[in-house]
Structures are given as structure tokens and as C-alpha cells.
Design a protein around this motif. Structure first.
Motif, PDB file in Angstrom:
ATOM      1  N   LEU A 366       0.681  -1.213   0.010  1.00 42.19           N
ATOM      2  CA  LEU A 366      -0.036  -0.053   0.149  1.00 42.19           C
ATOM      3  C   LEU A 366       1.004   1.457   0.224  1.00 42.19           C
ATOM      4  CD1 LEU A 366      -3.642   0.899   1.730  1.00 42.19           C
ATOM      5  CD2 LEU A 366      -1.481   2.472   2.295  1.00 42.19           C
ATOM      6  N   LEU A 367       0.397   2.592  -0.611  1.00 49.22           N
ATOM      7  CA  LEU A 367       0.965   3.465  -0.790  1.00 49.22           C
ATOM      8  C   LEU A 367       0.462   5.067  -0.528  1.00 49.22           C
ATOM      9  CD1 LEU A 367       2.942   3.253  -4.328  1.00 49.22           C
ATOM     10  CD2 LEU A 367       3.823   2.505  -2.071  1.00 49.22           C
ATOM     11  N   LEU A 368       0.498   5.934   0.326  1.00 46.96           N
ATOM     12  CA  LEU A 368      -0.037   6.582   0.567  1.00 46.96           C
ATOM     13  C   LEU A 368       0.582   8.234   0.422  1.00 46.96           C
ATOM     14  CD1 LEU A 368      -2.130   7.385   1.799  1.00 46.96           C
ATOM     15  CD2 LEU A 368      -1.288   7.494   4.240  1.00 46.96           C
ATOM     16  N   PHE A 369      -0.038   8.542  -0.481  1.00 49.52           N
ATOM     17  CA  PHE A 369       0.677  10.626  -0.992  1.00 49.52           C
ATOM     18  C   PHE A 369       0.045  11.284  -0.623  1.00 49.52           C
ATOM     19  CE2 PHE A 369       1.007   6.441  -4.147  1.00 49.52           C
ATOM     20  CZ  PHE A 369       2.397   6.758  -4.442  1.00 49.52           C
ATOM     21  N   ASP A 370       1.055  12.466  -0.583  1.00 49.60           N
ATOM     22  CA  ASP A 370       0.448  14.023  -0.336  1.00 49.60           C
ATOM     23  C   ASP A 370       1.685  14.843  -0.645  1.00 49.60           C
ATOM     24  OD1 ASP A 370      -1.218  15.496   2.011  1.00 49.60           O
ATOM     25  OD2 ASP A 370       0.794  15.974   1.674  1.00 49.60           O
ATOM     26  N   LEU A 371       0.265  16.026  -1.424  1.00 46.82           N
ATOM     27  CA  LEU A 371       1.068  16.390  -2.091  1.00 46.82           C
ATOM     28  C   LEU A 371       1.980  17.691  -1.053  1.00 46.82           C
ATOM     29  CD1 LEU A 371      -1.092  17.691  -5.078  1.00 46.82           C
ATOM     30  CD2 LEU A 371       1.109  16.438  -4.809  1.00 46.82           C
ATOM     31  N   ASP A 372       3.107  18.443  -1.320  1.00 43.50           N
ATOM     32  CA  ASP A 372       4.135  19.078  -0.840  1.00 43.50           C
ATOM     33  C   ASP A 372       3.649  20.602  -0.801  1.00 43.50           C
ATOM     34  OD1 ASP A 372       5.665  16.644   0.236  1.00 43.50           O
ATOM     35  OD2 ASP A 372       6.848  17.404  -1.106  1.00 43.50           O
ATOM     36  N   GLY A 456       5.685  10.840   0.117  1.00 43.67           N
ATOM     37  CA  GLY A 456       5.314   8.818   0.067  1.00 43.67           C
ATOM     38  C   GLY A 456       5.590   8.136   1.112  1.00 43.67           C
ATOM     39  N   GLY A 457       4.401   7.491   1.391  1.00 42.38           N
ATOM     40  CA  GLY A 457       4.945   6.383   2.547  1.00 42.38           C
ATOM     41  C   GLY A 457       4.113   4.893   2.257  1.00 42.38           C
ATOM     42  N   CYS A 458       5.136   3.514   2.262  1.00 44.23           N
ATOM     43  CA  CYS A 458       4.994   2.320   1.997  1.00 44.23           C
ATOM     44  C   CYS A 458       4.856   1.847   3.104  1.00 44.23           C
ATOM     45  CB  CYS A 458       6.139   1.931   1.332  1.00 44.23           C
ATOM     46  SG  CYS A 458       5.778   3.089  -0.308  1.00 44.23           S
ATOM     47  N   ALA A 459       3.656   0.414   2.979  1.00 43.01           N
ATOM     48  CA  ALA A 459       3.986  -0.162   3.684  1.00 43.01           C
ATOM     49  C   ALA A 459       2.731  -1.726   3.067  1.00 43.01           C
ATOM     50  CB  ALA A 459       2.883   0.010   5.075  1.00 43.01           C
ATOM     51  N   TYR A 479       4.507  10.142   6.967  1.00 43.02           N
ATOM     52  CA  TYR A 479       4.866  11.352   7.968  1.00 43.02           C
ATOM     53  C   TYR A 479       6.063  12.059   8.385  1.00 43.02           C
ATOM     54  CZ  TYR A 479       5.316  14.100  12.403  1.00 43.02           C
ATOM     55  OH  TYR A 479       5.765  14.724  13.116  1.00 43.02           O
ATOM     56  N   ARG A 480       6.686  10.721   8.018  1.00 47.72           N
ATOM     57  CA  ARG A 480       8.159  10.606   8.302  1.00 47.72           C
ATOM     58  C   ARG A 480       9.302  10.919   7.319  1.00 47.72           C
ATOM     59  NH1 ARG A 480       9.124   5.418   9.875  1.00 47.72           N
ATOM     60  NH2 ARG A 480       9.716   4.900   7.630  1.00 47.72           N
ATOM     61  N   ALA A 481       8.467  10.761   6.093  1.00 52.50           N
ATOM     62  CA  ALA A 481       9.332  11.332   5.140  1.00 52.50           C
ATOM     63  C   ALA A 481       8.856  12.775   4.903  1.00 52.50           C
ATOM     64  CB  ALA A 481       7.940  11.073   3.294  1.00 52.50           C
ATOM     65  N   LYS A 482       7.375  13.275   5.469  1.00 50.08           N
ATOM     66  CA  LYS A 482       8.040  14.654   5.056  1.00 50.08           C
ATOM     67  C   LYS A 482       8.232  15.711   6.757  1.00 50.08           C
ATOM     68  CE  LYS A 482       3.455  15.792   3.424  1.00 50.08           C
ATOM     69  NZ  LYS A 482       2.913  16.554   2.329  1.00 50.08           N
ATOM     70  N   ASN A 487       9.133  15.174  -0.606  1.00 52.37           N
ATOM     71  CA  ASN A 487       9.201  15.449  -1.863  1.00 52.37           C
ATOM     72  C   ASN A 487      10.777  13.268  -1.844  1.00 52.37           C
ATOM     73  OD1 ASN A 487      10.263  15.263  -4.845  1.00 52.37           O
ATOM     74  ND2 ASN A 487      11.724  15.938  -4.235  1.00 52.37           N
ATOM     75  N   ARG A 488      10.095  12.859  -1.055  1.00 46.57           N
ATOM     76  CA  ARG A 488      11.079  11.353  -0.931  1.00 46.57           C
ATOM     77  C   ARG A 488       9.601  10.258  -0.458  1.00 46.57           C
ATOM     78  NH1 ARG A 488      15.094  12.306   2.238  1.00 46.57           N
ATOM     79  NH2 ARG A 488      15.154  10.339   3.274  1.00 46.57           N
ATOM     80  N   ILE A 489      10.300   9.306  -0.694  1.00 49.20           N
ATOM     81  CA  ILE A 489       9.413   8.149  -0.021  1.00 49.20           C
ATOM     82  C   ILE A 489       9.802   7.262   0.951  1.00 49.20           C
ATOM     83  CG2 ILE A 489       8.699   5.744  -0.880  1.00 49.20           C
ATOM     84  CD1 ILE A 489       7.528   8.831  -2.517  1.00 49.20           C
ATOM     85  N   GLU A 490       9.458   7.023   2.145  1.00 49.31           N
ATOM     86  CA  GLU A 490       9.891   6.250   3.429  1.00 49.31           C
ATOM     87  C   GLU A 490       8.977   5.123   3.251  1.00 49.31           C
ATOM     88  OE1 GLU A 490      12.129   7.377   5.509  1.00 49.31           O
ATOM     89  OE2 GLU A 490      12.652   8.774   5.335  1.00 49.31           O
ATOM     90  N   VAL A 491       9.575   4.082   3.538  1.00 44.32           N
ATOM     91  CA  VAL A 491       9.445   2.982   3.726  1.00 44.32           C
ATOM     92  C   VAL A 491       9.116   2.283   5.635  1.00 44.32           C
ATOM     93  CG1 VAL A 491       9.368   0.657   3.733  1.00 44.32           C
ATOM     94  CG2 VAL A 491      10.241   2.071   2.351  1.00 44.32           C
ATOM     95  N   SER A 492       8.058   1.446   5.675  1.00 48.50           N
ATOM     96  CA  SER A 492       7.207   1.004   7.356  1.00 48.50           C
ATOM     97  C   SER A 492       8.299   0.806   8.119  1.00 48.50           C
ATOM     98  CB  SER A 492       5.729   1.033   7.260  1.00 48.50           C
ATOM     99  OG  SER A 492       5.865   0.182   8.714  1.00 48.50           O
ATOM    100  N   GLU A 493       8.914   1.160   9.177  1.00 52.58           N
ATOM    101  CA  GLU A 493      10.285   0.415   9.876  1.00 52.58           C
ATOM    102  C   GLU A 493       9.636  -0.477  10.430  1.00 52.58           C
ATOM    103  OE1 GLU A 493      10.886   3.493  12.372  1.00 52.58           O
ATOM    104  OE2 GLU A 493      12.775   4.963  11.789  1.00 52.58           O
ATOM    105  N   ALA A 494       8.120  -0.740  10.323  1.00 53.24           N
ATOM    106  CA  ALA A 494       7.930  -2.078  11.169  1.00 53.24           C
ATOM    107  C   ALA A 494       7.776  -3.583   9.481  1.00 53.24           C
ATOM    108  CB  ALA A 494       5.800  -2.150  11.338  1.00 53.24           C
ATOM    109  N   ASP A 495       8.217  -3.054   8.724  1.00 58.89           N
ATOM    110  CA  ASP A 495       8.018  -4.186   7.759  1.00 58.89           C
ATOM    111  C   ASP A 495       9.462  -4.736   7.506  1.00 58.89           C
ATOM    112  OD1 ASP A 495       5.839  -3.660   6.594  1.00 58.89           O
ATOM    113  OD2 ASP A 495       5.937  -1.550   5.768  1.00 58.89           O
ATOM    114  N   ASP A 496      10.268  -3.983   8.505  1.00 61.49           N
ATOM    115  CA  ASP A 496      11.731  -4.738   8.342  1.00 61.49           C
ATOM    116  C   ASP A 496      12.209  -5.166   7.026  1.00 61.49           C
ATOM    117  OD1 ASP A 496      13.946  -6.073  10.018  1.00 61.49           O
ATOM    118  OD2 ASP A 496      12.992  -8.115   9.729  1.00 61.49           O
ATOM    119  N   LEU A 497      12.997  -3.600   6.405  1.00 60.41           N
ATOM    120  CA  LEU A 497      13.523  -3.027   5.019  1.00 60.41           C
ATOM    121  C   LEU A 497      14.614  -2.444   5.455  1.00 60.41           C
ATOM    122  CD1 LEU A 497      10.679  -2.735   2.727  1.00 60.41           C
ATOM    123  CD2 LEU A 497      12.653  -4.719   3.187  1.00 60.41           C
ATOM    124  N   PRO A 498      15.701  -2.796   4.997  1.00 61.42           N
ATOM    125  CA  PRO A 498      17.223  -1.620   5.617  1.00 61.42           C
ATOM    126  C   PRO A 498      17.437  -0.349   4.695  1.00 61.42           C
ATOM    127  CG  PRO A 498      17.600  -3.235   2.934  1.00 61.42           C
ATOM    128  CD  PRO A 498      15.908  -3.534   4.326  1.00 61.42           C
TER     129      PRO A 498
END
Length: 508
Positions: A366-372, A456-459, A479-482, A487-498
């Protein structure tokens, strides 16, 4: 009475036989015994003849009165108003139905003049008298009249027939009949509603049926048992861009270029002749214009006037209803501004995808985006430009996502996408591609073009996830990307990706 007043002639008839018999008796010198009976007989016979003539005269004088009485009784049994008028509009006789309709006394209207029947309508009087004059001159009149009953204001339709005739006194008169057809006319008005309740046949008279079906705005047709069109209405002919006459005698296969559909129609006709009832909704295209058509097809078996079995068909058009339903459904599912799925529809579709993922485990992100700084756009350029930016964002999403993906507008300047059969690594690539496409988009304004960016944020789905929990993790990453510069994409820390797997960017 002229016969009763000729007293001189009657006296002569009585005296002449007596004089003749007396002369003969005197000439032959007849005895007294013979002379007296013969003289009496000569007086009696003429008297009897005169008496008989008198009786005949009395009877002749009574005939007109008896005839008028018989005519009155005869027309009184007729349920429609009947009247007899002399020249100048004088009523000689009316029946009970006429009196009831006019609200008058039948007896008092004898001798009543048409010119005094409607003192408030001079033109009506003049037209009536002129019409009667034409009838007395030999013209037959038959016309349909639409009026209102004076006493009640009730709307009335009638067919008025007038003919010239000779009355019992030898004088010419106008004989008129008013056939009331109000119920038929009102039935015509309500015919469309009646047809929606699937009552196919009103009358079995062929000429009336043709007039009747021509006022129906939906195609109506009658087919013989062997599938030949015996009658069609104007709406049917118009649908096929033909005349009624050119359709009669054809079959379905002669009209339609779609052989399969024509064969299906003819097979249905055979089933209807055997006793089946067809009632179905059909979607097609007009064979001439190509327009999309929705209709409810109803077919019934019926017996025609000549006793033959026929198929009566009615195609009730519901195109406007179905198009409206489609538009309502679109309004319920689609965001009007961007054309993407609205939040409600996205939630419904996503739950189906989540159920599938839980069953088969094919991967889902799932991807969630917000215009800056979107508020800045609205404040500096106005909401119209803001809407242009949102539409541009939606267009870029549609360009970047697959048909199987579920993009939607989550609210305001926030967008969301569910990617079935997609791992986190692939989802990040899609999100980064969208981020770059948006950053490269130039939206025109009166002051020049502007650029916007998104964060954006990914989960990724995990066992036991609901849509709410998945959105919550993606929102945390957004929220972390903001926070980390936009102007960046962040991944949920809970998804255990580098950390190196998510895209980087910077504030603009």
C-alpha cells in the motif's frame, strides 16, 4: 281534420242515393212494402260509408301522435345523447340521455331553440345553426368534439354525427347523435403507464389498434405465427429508419444485420406462440445510429381479430434510466475532480484485495502520498489552480499504475494506492517513479508554470493486517518522509527493510 269539415259534400253523399232510389221507385210504380225498405237501405248505406270514412280520418289524425310517442320511446333506450331539430335550431325531440347530459327536463325542451341554449356563447350558437343549415341542405356531418360539460366542468370527448331526415309531419329535420368517447381518450393519455404494467392489448379492432399504438412512444409490433411483421407503430419504424409500410411483411432477419440476434428473436417468437412469456432487459446499439440502447422487451401471445395467433411485442426504452444509474454509480464510486476511486469505493475494493491476499499470499503493498506545500498553491494561485494540480497528480498516478492496481483519492491533497501481487521492493520502485513524474510536471498558471512534489509512505501486508492497520503504517512512513525533508518516499519501519531501499529526495 280537413275531411271532417266538408259538410256539404257529406250531405250530398247522403241525399243523392235517396233521390235516386225514390226516382226509380216512382218510375216503376213499386209497391209500398218494397219502396220503404229500399228507401231505408238507400239512406243507411251512405251513412255507413260516411261513418267508415270518419273513423279512418280520426285514425289518420292519431297516427303522428302515436309515431312520435314510439320514436321517443325508441331513442330513450339509446345510451348516447340523441336530438331532433328543425331549421333555426328548434328542438323537436331529445332522448333521456341528452336531457341527463344537459341537466334539463326532456318535456320542456320540445320547441326549445338552440339560439337560446347557450346565451353566453354567440359564436357557438352561430356555428350550430350554420351546421344545421348545411345538414338540412344535404351535408352529412361527423366530427370529433372536445369540450367541457357546462354544469360540472368535466372534460368531455365525443363524436357528433348529424344527418338530414323527414319527420312524421313531412318536414325536414336534423337528426343528431353524440357518441361519448371520453373514457377512450383518457385511456390514450394513460396508455404509457398502462403499458409499463404490461397490459399489451386494449382493443382487437385493427384500425383502432393502429391508431392506438402510433401514440405510444416506444416500439410496438405484431408478428404472425410464422414470424412476419403484421403491424408496427411509428416508433418502431423510426427506430429502424423505415416507413411502417416497408416493415410490414418482413421478418427479423430482414431488418437486423446481426444474424445471431435475429435468430434469437425468431426463436423467442416461436416459444411465445407455444405459450411462453418473454420479459427481459436487453442492451444493444441502434442499428442505424450506433447509439447505446437499453430496453425491456416484453412479448405475449394473443389472438388477432381474425382468430389467428400472433405475437405482440413492446420494447420499453429505459436508456435514460440506465445511463442515470451508471452516472449515480460513478458518483458513488469515483472522485468527481480527479476521476480516481473515492475513499468509500477504494475501501470496498481494497477489502476484497485483502481477502484474496490472506487466502493466497501473493504479496500486497500500500502506498500513501501527500502533495508537498499544497496549501501554498491554493493560497497563492487560488483553488482553481489547486484543482488543476490535483488532476495532474491523478493523471500521473494513472500513467504509473497497472490496471490491476487500485489508485484513489484519500482526501484533500492525499492519495492512496493498493498494489496486489506486489512486494515492497517493487512498490518502492513504482512510488519513486511516480514521485519523479510529479516533480517533472509543470502546471500552467496566469503567472507562469508551477511545479509540485509529493511525499510518500509504503507498507507491505502482513498476516492479520486490516486495511486500517496497513494505512496506519503507511501514514507513519509518510509522516517521516515529510519530517525528513519532503519530496521523498519512506518505508514503514515495521516492514523490516534496509534504509537504502527507499528513495531519497530533498525539500524544494
Amino acid at each position: 281534420m280537413h275531411t271532417l269539415n266538408n259538410t256539404g259534400r257529406e250531405r250530398l253523399l247522403l241525399i243523392l242515393p235517396v233521390l235516386l232510389v225514390s226516382a226509380l221507385l216512382f218510375a216503376f210504380d213499386a209497391p209500398l212494402g218494397v219502396a220503404v225498405p229500399l228507401t231505408a237501405l238507400s239512406v243507411l248505406l251512405p251513412a255507413l260509408v260516411c261513418l267508415h270514412a270518419l273513423r279512418q280520418a280520426v285514425r289518420s289524425a292519431a297516427v303522428p301522435a302515436h309515431t312520435e310517442s314510439f320514436i321517443q320511446r325508441l331513442i330513450d333506450v339509446i345510451p348516447d345523447p340523441v336530438f331532433i331539430k328543425r331549421a333555426g335550431g328548434q328542438y323537436v325531440m331529445i332522448n333521456q340521455a341528452f336531457a341527463d347530459y344537459r341537466g334539463v327536463d326532456k318535456a320542456t325542451w320540445k320547441g326549445f331553440a338552440a339560439s337560446s341554449a347557450a346565451p353566453d356563447d354567440l359564436q357557438l350558437r352561430a356555428n350550430s345553426i350554420a351546421e344545421d343549415d348545411a345538414v338540412l341542405a344535404g351535408t352529412d356531418i361527423e366530427k370529433e368534439d372536445h369540450t367541457r360539460r357546462r354544469a360540472t366542468g368535466e372534460e368531455v370527448f365525443r363524436i357528433i354525427s348529424k344527418r338530414r331526415s323527414i319527420f312524421v309531419d313531412g318536414e325536414p329535420v336534423v337528426v343528431g347523435v353524440e357518441q361519448h368517447i371520453t373514457r377512450w381518450k383518457i385511456a390514450e393519455r394513460e396508455l404509457q403507464a398502462v403499458l409499463q404494467r404490461e397490459t399489451a392489448q386494449r382493443h382487437r379492432v385493427e384500425d383502432f389498434l393502429q391508431n392506438l399504438i402510433d401514440v405510444i412512444p416506444h416500439p410496438v409490433y405484431v408478428k404472425t405465427a410464422d414470424g412476419v411483421y403484421a403491424m408496427v407503430n411509428e416508433a418502431f419504424a423510426k427506430y429502424w429508419s423505415r416507413s411502417r409500410e416497408s416493415v410490414v411483411g418482413l421478418r427479423s432477419r430482414d431488418l437486423s444485420a446481426d444474424a445471431a440476434r435475429a435468430a434469437l428473436s425468431e426463436e423467442e417468437d416461436r416459444e411465445v406462440i407455444a405459450g411462453a412469456i418473454v420479459s427481459k432487459e436487453q442492451q444493444s446499439r441502434n442499428p442505424v445510429t450506433g447509439d447505446e440502447v437499453f430496453r425491456v422487451v416484453n412479448k405475449r401471445r394473443c389472438v388477432a381479430v381474425d382468430g389467428s395467433v400472433v405475437v405482440i411485442g413492446i420494447d420499453h426504452y429505459i436508456t435514460e434510466w440506465r445511463v442515470a444509474e451508471r452516472q449515480l454509480k460513478q458518483l458513488a464510486e469515483v472522485d468527481a475532480l480527479t476521476g480516481l476511486a473515492n475513499r468509500r469505493h477504494f475501501s470496498v475494493e481494497s477489502r476484497h484485495a485483502l481477502e484474496y491476499e490472506q487466502r493466497y499470499g501473493m504479496g500486497l503493498s500500500l502506498l500513501l502520498f501527500d502533495l508537498d506545500y499544497f496549501k501554498r498553491v491554493n493560497d497563492q494561485h487560488g483553488h482553481n489552480i489547486g484543482d488543476d494540480v490535483l488532476r495532474a497528480m491523478a493523471q500521473r498516478m494513472q500513467e504509473c499504475f497497472r490496471k490491476s492496481d487500485i489508485p484513489g483519492r484519500w482526501g484533500g491533497e492525499e492519495f492512496i494506492a493498493l498494489l496486489p501481487h506486489t512486494t515492497m521492493e517493487t512498490a518502492i520502485q513504482v512510488a519513486e517513479r511516480l514521485r519523479l513524474r510529479v516533480a517533472d510536471t509543470h502546471v500552467p498558471t496566469p503567472q507562469g508554470t508551477i511545479q509540485v512534489t509529493l511525499s510518500g509512505g509504503c507498507a507491505q501486508w502482513r498476516a492479520g493486517d486490516t486495511l486500517e492497520s496497513l494505512v496506519e503504517r503507511a501514514d507513519t512512513a509518510l509522516y517521516r518522509a515529510k519530517k525528513n525533508g519532503r519530496n521523498r518516499i519512506e518505508v514503514s519501519e515495521a516492514d523490516d527493510l534496509p534504509a537504502a531501499t527507499y528513495a531519497t529526495g530533498g525539500e524544494v
